[in-house]
Design a protein around this motif. Structure first.
Motif, short mmCIF file in Angstrom:
data_model
loop_
_atom_site.label_atom_id
_atom_site.label_comp_id
_atom_site.label_asym_id
_atom_site.label_seq_id
_atom_site.Cartn_x
_atom_site.Cartn_y
_atom_site.Cartn_z
N ALA A 32 -5.76 7.61 1.96
CA ALA A 32 -5.07 6.98 0.83
C ALA A 32 -5.67 5.63 0.47
O ALA A 32 -5.85 4.76 1.32
N GLY A 33 -5.93 5.48 -0.84
CA GLY A 33 -6.32 4.19 -1.40
C GLY A 33 -5.16 3.59 -2.17
O GLY A 33 -4.03 4.08 -2.13
N ALA A 34 -5.46 2.53 -2.92
CA ALA A 34 -4.40 1.79 -3.61
C ALA A 34 -3.67 2.64 -4.63
O ALA A 34 -2.50 2.38 -4.94
N GLY A 35 -4.31 3.68 -5.18
CA GLY A 35 -3.70 4.49 -6.22
C GLY A 35 -2.44 5.21 -5.79
O GLY A 35 -1.62 5.57 -6.63
N ILE A 36 -2.25 5.41 -4.49
CA ILE A 36 -1.04 6.12 -4.05
C ILE A 36 0.20 5.27 -4.28
O ILE A 36 1.31 5.79 -4.43
N GLY A 37 0.05 3.94 -4.36
CA GLY A 37 1.20 3.08 -4.53
C GLY A 37 1.58 2.80 -5.97
O GLY A 37 2.63 2.21 -6.23
N VAL A 38 0.75 3.24 -6.92
CA VAL A 38 1.02 2.94 -8.33
C VAL A 38 2.36 3.52 -8.77
O VAL A 38 3.12 2.88 -9.50
N ASP A 39 2.67 4.73 -8.30
CA ASP A 39 3.93 5.36 -8.70
C ASP A 39 5.14 4.71 -8.05
O ASP A 39 6.28 4.99 -8.45
N SER A 40 4.91 3.83 -7.08
CA SER A 40 6.00 3.03 -6.50
C SER A 40 6.14 1.70 -7.22
O SER A 40 7.02 0.91 -6.88
N GLY A 41 5.25 1.45 -8.18
CA GLY A 41 5.30 0.20 -8.94
C GLY A 41 4.37 -0.87 -8.42
O GLY A 41 4.45 -2.02 -8.86
N LEU A 42 3.45 -0.52 -7.51
CA LEU A 42 2.53 -1.50 -6.95
C LEU A 42 1.26 -1.59 -7.80
O LEU A 42 0.77 -0.57 -8.30
N PRO A 43 0.68 -2.78 -7.94
CA PRO A 43 -0.58 -2.91 -8.68
C PRO A 43 -1.75 -2.43 -7.82
O PRO A 43 -1.68 -2.46 -6.59
N ASP A 44 -2.81 -1.94 -8.47
CA ASP A 44 -3.98 -1.51 -7.69
C ASP A 44 -5.18 -2.44 -7.87
O ASP A 44 -6.23 -2.21 -7.28
N PHE A 45 -5.04 -3.49 -8.68
CA PHE A 45 -6.08 -4.50 -8.85
C PHE A 45 -7.40 -3.91 -9.32
O PHE A 45 -8.48 -4.36 -8.92
N ARG A 46 -7.37 -2.87 -10.16
CA ARG A 46 -8.61 -2.25 -10.61
C ARG A 46 -9.30 -3.17 -11.61
O ARG A 46 -8.86 -3.32 -12.75
N GLY A 47 -10.38 -3.80 -11.19
CA GLY A 47 -11.14 -4.69 -12.06
C GLY A 47 -10.47 -6.05 -12.18
O GLY A 47 -9.29 -6.23 -11.86
N SER A 48 -11.22 -7.03 -12.66
CA SER A 48 -10.69 -8.39 -12.78
C SER A 48 -9.51 -8.46 -13.73
O SER A 48 -8.53 -9.18 -13.49
N GLU A 49 -9.56 -7.69 -14.84
CA GLU A 49 -8.48 -7.76 -15.81
C GLU A 49 -7.18 -7.25 -15.22
O GLU A 49 -6.11 -7.82 -15.46
N GLY A 50 -7.24 -6.16 -14.44
CA GLY A 50 -6.04 -5.65 -13.81
C GLY A 50 -5.47 -6.61 -12.79
O GLY A 50 -4.25 -6.81 -12.70
N PHE A 51 -6.34 -7.26 -12.04
CA PHE A 51 -5.91 -8.24 -11.04
C PHE A 51 -5.29 -9.45 -11.72
O PHE A 51 -4.22 -9.93 -11.34
N TRP A 52 -5.93 -9.95 -12.76
CA TRP A 52 -5.42 -11.15 -13.44
C TRP A 52 -4.13 -10.87 -14.20
O TRP A 52 -3.31 -11.77 -14.37
N LYS A 53 -3.93 -9.64 -14.63
CA LYS A 53 -2.67 -9.29 -15.27
C LYS A 53 -1.52 -9.41 -14.27
O LYS A 53 -0.41 -9.84 -14.62
N ALA A 54 -1.79 -9.03 -13.01
CA ALA A 54 -0.76 -9.12 -11.97
C ALA A 54 -0.55 -10.56 -11.52
O ALA A 54 0.55 -10.93 -11.11
N TYR A 55 -1.61 -11.38 -11.60
CA TYR A 55 -1.54 -12.77 -11.14
C TYR A 55 -2.12 -13.70 -12.20
O TYR A 55 -3.25 -14.18 -12.09
N PRO A 56 -1.34 -13.98 -13.26
CA PRO A 56 -1.85 -14.79 -14.38
C PRO A 56 -2.25 -16.21 -13.97
O PRO A 56 -3.14 -16.80 -14.58
N ALA A 57 -1.61 -16.77 -12.94
CA ALA A 57 -1.99 -18.12 -12.50
C ALA A 57 -3.41 -18.12 -11.95
O ALA A 57 -4.16 -19.09 -12.14
N LEU A 58 -3.80 -17.05 -11.29
CA LEU A 58 -5.17 -16.96 -10.78
C LEU A 58 -6.14 -16.66 -11.91
O LEU A 58 -7.31 -17.06 -11.84
N ALA A 59 -5.66 -15.98 -12.95
CA ALA A 59 -6.51 -15.76 -14.13
C ALA A 59 -6.81 -17.10 -14.80
O ALA A 59 -7.94 -17.35 -15.22
N GLN A 60 -5.80 -17.95 -14.90
CA GLN A 60 -6.00 -19.26 -15.51
C GLN A 60 -7.00 -20.09 -14.71
O GLN A 60 -7.80 -20.84 -15.27
N ALA A 61 -6.97 -19.93 -13.40
CA ALA A 61 -7.91 -20.63 -12.53
C ALA A 61 -9.25 -19.92 -12.44
O ALA A 61 -10.17 -20.42 -11.78
#
Length: 289
Positions: A32-61
């Motif tokens: 199992a990779g991160a994709g198994i948790g998506v249906d539970s509502g967990l982010p999978d951090f696919r690419g910088s844009e997906g990661f920054w969407k989950a953590y906008p403060a880190l996107a700003q930085a």
């Protein structure tokens, strides 16, 4: 998104073939990779844009995942590093695993040697879903366990006593970080990070020994790879080199499918439900006796 890249529901024939393969196995490996948790509502951090969407403060930085998921972050700015990991720890603690976890357990119970989980996920969702701890190999460690950031004393301990208070707007820890009980320094999650030379692998090594013992008993292993990406291909490599047959559950277009493997192009929950329904419809296990 181009029409030929859109996920679609696999055919009944594909699910039936997957069910046949499972019924012919005596052991099931769930990789199992991160994709198994998506249906539970967990982010999978696919690419910088997906990661920054989950953590906008880190996107700003302008901090990439590889920069914050790094032991250097705890040396550079421990409040920020624990802001990220503390948020994840709290998220994983309150997340309820989707029903696919239970369906996989049910399938595994019907096989002679049951199932074993190999996962790069650090969220503890399999244990939270009731899987036996000695049937789970967390190859990258667990956020629910801590270690000294310097690796002193070689000790790993549960994170149960640490309740992070996070300012989500700036992704920073508000309360003191957990201390190392030996040197008094800052503790960090017992997770294999990028550029990590201090990770203590003892806990995962014990889990790996459990897997090796289980593997020696099974003779016909079917591997179901779920939601594994290619950026960090740990799970994919393991799945492609383990067992006799491989079923891949992934909604992405597949260009590197091993010969003879079956690709069910769908999300984790959809794929697991489809396989479980196919097994039930044909009553494969009853037919085998």
């Amino acid at each position: 998104m181009a029409p030929d890249s859109a996920p679609c529901l696999p055919s009944p024939e594909a699910f039936a073939l997957a069910a046949t393969w499972i019924a012919e196995a005596d052991g099931l490996v769930v990789a199992a990779g991160a994709g198994i948790g998506v249906d539970s509502g967990l982010p999978d951090f696919r690419g910088s844009e997906g990661f920054w969407k989950a953590y906008p403060a880190l996107a700003q930085a302008r901090l990439a995942f590889e920069e914050i998921a790094n032991p250097a972050a705890f040396r550079r700015d421990p409040a920020q590093a624990w802001g990220f990991y503390g948020h994840r720890l709290a998220l994983y603690r309150r997340t309820r695993p989707h029903r696919g976890f239970g369906l996989l357990r049910e399938i595994g119970r019907r096989l002679r040697h049951g199932l074993f989980v190999f996962t790069s996920n650090v969220d503890g969702q399999f244990q939270r879903a009731g899987y036996e701890p000695d049937r789970v190999l967390e190859v990258h460690g667990s956020i629910h366990h801590l270690q000294c950031q310097h690796g002193c004393a070689g000790e790993i301990w549960p994170a149960d006593g640490f309740v992070p208070e996070i300012d989500d707007a700036v992704c920073r820890l508000l309360n003191p970080p957990p201390p190392c009980p030996h040197c008094g320094g800052i503790a960090r999650p017992n997770i294999l990070m990028f550029g990590d030379g201090q990770w203590l692998e003892g806990r995962s090594a014990v889990q790996e020994r459990h897997y090796v013992r289980w593997r020696q008993g099974a003779r016909r292993i079917l591997t179901i790879e779920i939601g594994a990406g290619t950026h960090v291909p740990t799970v994919r490599h393991f799945a492609e080199t383990t067992g006799d047959r491989l079923i891949r559950l992934n909604p992405q277009v597949e260009t590197t499918l091993p010969s003879g493997a079956l690709h069910l192009r769908c999300g984790a929950l959809t794929g697991i439900e489809g396989i479980h329904a196919a097994l039930a419809a044909e009553d494969f296990f009853a037919a085998r006796g």
